[in-house]
Write a protein that holds these residues in place. Structure first.
Motif, PDB file in Angstrom:
ATOM      1  N   PRO A 224      81.083  45.913  45.048  1.00 42.10           N
ATOM      2  CA  PRO A 224      79.783  46.588  44.919  1.00 42.10           C
ATOM      3  C   PRO A 224      79.143  46.379  43.549  1.00 42.10           C
ATOM      4  O   PRO A 224      77.913  46.295  43.448  1.00 42.10           O
ATOM      5  CB  PRO A 224      80.106  48.061  45.170  1.00 42.10           C
ATOM      6  CG  PRO A 224      81.564  48.196  44.937  1.00 42.10           C
ATOM      7  CD  PRO A 224      82.159  46.883  45.328  1.00 42.10           C
ATOM      8  N   PHE A 225      79.962  46.267  42.498  1.00 44.10           N
ATOM      9  CA  PHE A 225      79.415  46.021  41.165  1.00 44.10           C
ATOM     10  C   PHE A 225      78.768  44.634  41.122  1.00 44.10           C
ATOM     11  O   PHE A 225      77.668  44.462  40.595  1.00 44.10           O
ATOM     12  CB  PHE A 225      80.519  46.117  40.107  1.00 44.10           C
ATOM     13  CG  PHE A 225      80.002  46.172  38.701  1.00 44.10           C
ATOM     14  CD1 PHE A 225      79.848  47.391  38.055  1.00 44.10           C
ATOM     15  CD2 PHE A 225      79.673  45.011  38.011  1.00 44.10           C
ATOM     16  CE1 PHE A 225      79.367  47.453  36.751  1.00 44.10           C
ATOM     17  CE2 PHE A 225      79.188  45.058  36.719  1.00 44.10           C
ATOM     18  CZ  PHE A 225      79.035  46.287  36.076  1.00 44.10           C
ATOM     19  N   GLY A 226      79.463  43.658  41.683  1.00 43.24           N
ATOM     20  CA  GLY A 226      78.908  42.305  41.756  1.00 43.24           C
ATOM     21  C   GLY A 226      77.651  42.265  42.607  1.00 43.24           C
ATOM     22  O   GLY A 226      76.708  41.524  42.310  1.00 43.24           O
ATOM     23  N   ALA A 227      77.634  43.083  43.681  1.00 39.86           N
ATOM     24  CA  ALA A 227      76.449  43.147  44.542  1.00 39.86           C
ATOM     25  C   ALA A 227      75.250  43.684  43.768  1.00 39.86           C
ATOM     26  O   ALA A 227      74.117  43.220  43.955  1.00 39.86           O
ATOM     27  CB  ALA A 227      76.736  44.033  45.755  1.00 39.86           C
ATOM     28  N   MET A 228      75.487  44.655  42.902  1.00 37.47           N
ATOM     29  CA  MET A 228      74.423  45.210  42.063  1.00 37.47           C
ATOM     30  C   MET A 228      73.811  44.123  41.182  1.00 37.47           C
ATOM     31  O   MET A 228      72.580  44.000  41.089  1.00 37.47           O
ATOM     32  CB  MET A 228      74.981  46.337  41.192  1.00 37.47           C
ATOM     33  CG  MET A 228      73.982  46.941  40.222  1.00 37.47           C
ATOM     34  SD  MET A 228      74.771  48.033  39.010  1.00 37.47           S
ATOM     35  CE  MET A 228      75.689  46.849  38.004  1.00 37.47           C
ATOM     36  N   ILE A 229      74.665  43.336  40.544  1.00 35.17           N
ATOM     37  CA  ILE A 229      74.180  42.257  39.678  1.00 35.17           C
ATOM     38  C   ILE A 229      73.451  41.196  40.499  1.00 35.17           C
ATOM     39  O   ILE A 229      72.376  40.713  40.115  1.00 35.17           O
ATOM     40  CB  ILE A 229      75.356  41.622  38.905  1.00 35.17           C
ATOM     41  CG1 ILE A 229      75.942  42.640  37.907  1.00 35.17           C
ATOM     42  CG2 ILE A 229      74.916  40.362  38.171  1.00 35.17           C
ATOM     43  CD1 ILE A 229      77.141  42.149  37.136  1.00 35.17           C
TER      44      ILE A 229
END
Length: 395
Positions: free
Chosen positions: A323-328
């Protein structure tokens, strides 16, 4: 903090949802890891998660500001505040005839000699955190100066600040910061090639960089750690030649680790721990969370891998990293889409240059995007670009 909360709600969307998922699943990682391997430091691990998620929250402030403000205007104010800070810090060092890089404590911990009107500078964890912040400030100053939209008195102030930034970066003797200075130089050169009308002022920026280098060595800096490290690595490689293939491989890793001041060991150990616990990571703990086998003093003394993306995966596992990578990814997609229809100003070019530098070489050299100062500025600029899509729709 209240401003960030308001900005988060005002720019709520898929990126915000990904941020909330990352935070929630980060907490899940902590409690699941604590169930398998309790260490009595749950509160400490939660604070670690909060610290990691603090800087990315500025992404939403950037998106909110971008909706109603042109990047040129934002760059002007960032440059002005940066100029005041840079000039005050530099003047103090020059007046007291002190070094930019200093060593403190009984162990000789390297730090930057930075005080602002008698106050210590916030979030200066050693040399890198402040040196990398200076690189971002220098890139922002380049955008405002080359853009040339300010009055003559302000431009004079900004030119002085840019020289101070280059002087402090060079004087920090931080190898990664000096490499990043090459990224700044490359950005200026690329802009000059693409815009012939700006070549003269771009040349002046390069001259300021060279003058800062000269001044550093005139003040007594006899050698560069970057040059010395490269020379030492070359000499050791020549000496170790002719040994077996396995010995050569081992020597190469050792030499690389010495050049990177222990970062190779941290990264290798981090990868090994990720493979052992890929789903939940180490629950935002440190090295040896599940086993102390093979622990060295270097691993015990560090709480990160020094490679930002690896640190995120190592600490929170896939449930946090995805999810953190998805945010970026989502904000990057918005930034690219918005940039296609936005005004291609000088400030816009250098905003992209700063973001690519921060999320590229900076993030690979250290966990700079976790630091509340430089990391917050990098994510703010990233959000500024991500908000261009919403600004275009509004127009």
């Amino acid at each position: 903090a209240p401003l960030i909360g308001i900005a988060f709600l005002m720019s709520f969307g898929r990126t915000s949802i990904a941020y909330l998922f990352a935070m929630t699943l980060g907490l899940a990682s902590i409690f699941i890891a604590n169930r398998f391997s309790p260490d009595g430091e749950v509160v400490k691990h939660i604070f670690s998660l909060v610290l990691i998620m603090f800087a990315p929250s500025f992404l939403f402030l950037g998106k909110y500001v971008s909706k109603n403000n042109d990047i040129s205007k934002v760059f002007f104010w960032l440059s002005l505040f940066s100029a005041i800070f840079l000039i005050v810090v530099t003047v103090r060092i020059l007046y007291l005839e002190q070094s930019v890089r200093i060593y403190i404590g009984p162990s000789g911990f390297a730090a930057m000699n930075a005080e602002f009107l008698g106050l210590p500078v916030f979030a200066t964890f050693g040399v890198l955190s402040l040196a990398h912040l200076l690189c971002l400030q220098a890139m922002i100053l380049c955008g405002t100066i080359i853009g040339g939209k300010s009055s003559k008195p302000v431009m004079a102030l900004l030119w002085g600040a840019l020289f101070c930034a280059f002087f402090l970066i060079t004087g920090s003797d931080s190898r990664s910061a000096q490499i990043l200075q090459v990224c700044i130089l490359g950005s200026v050169v690329i802009y000059a090639f693409r815009h012939s009308a700006a070549r003269r002022i771009c040349g002046a920026v390069i001259l300021a960089m060279l003058l800062a280098l000269v001044m550093t060595y005139v003040r007594g800096a006899s050698e560069s750690r970057l040059v010395s490290s490269i020379q030492a690595l070359s000499e050791e490689t020549v000496i170790s030649g002719g040994t077996s293939e396995k010995a050569d491989s081992t020597n190469l890793v050792k030499q690389a680790d010495q050049f990177a001041t222990g970062r190779v060991e941290l990264a290798i150990a981090g990868v090994k721990e990720v493979l052992k616990s890929p789903i939940i990571g180490n629950g935002f703990g440190g090295y040896g969370r599940y086993t102390t086998e093979g622990m060295t003093p270097g691993l015990k003394a560090n709480s990160s891998t020094h490679v930002y993306y690896l640190t995120l995966l190592w600490k929170g596992g896939l449930i946090f990293f995805i999810p953190f990578g998805a945010m970026i990814f989502l904000n990057m997609k918005s930034a690219i889409t918005g940039s296609k229809s936005a005004e291609q100003s000088t400030e816009h070019f250098f905003a992209w240059a700063a973001v690519l530098m921060a999320f590229g070489p900076m993030a690979m050299a250290w966990d700079i995007l976790i630091v509340p100062s430089a990391g917050a500025l990098a994510f703010f600029l990233f959000g500024l670009l991500g908000g261009l899509k919403s600004r275009t729709k509004a127009i």
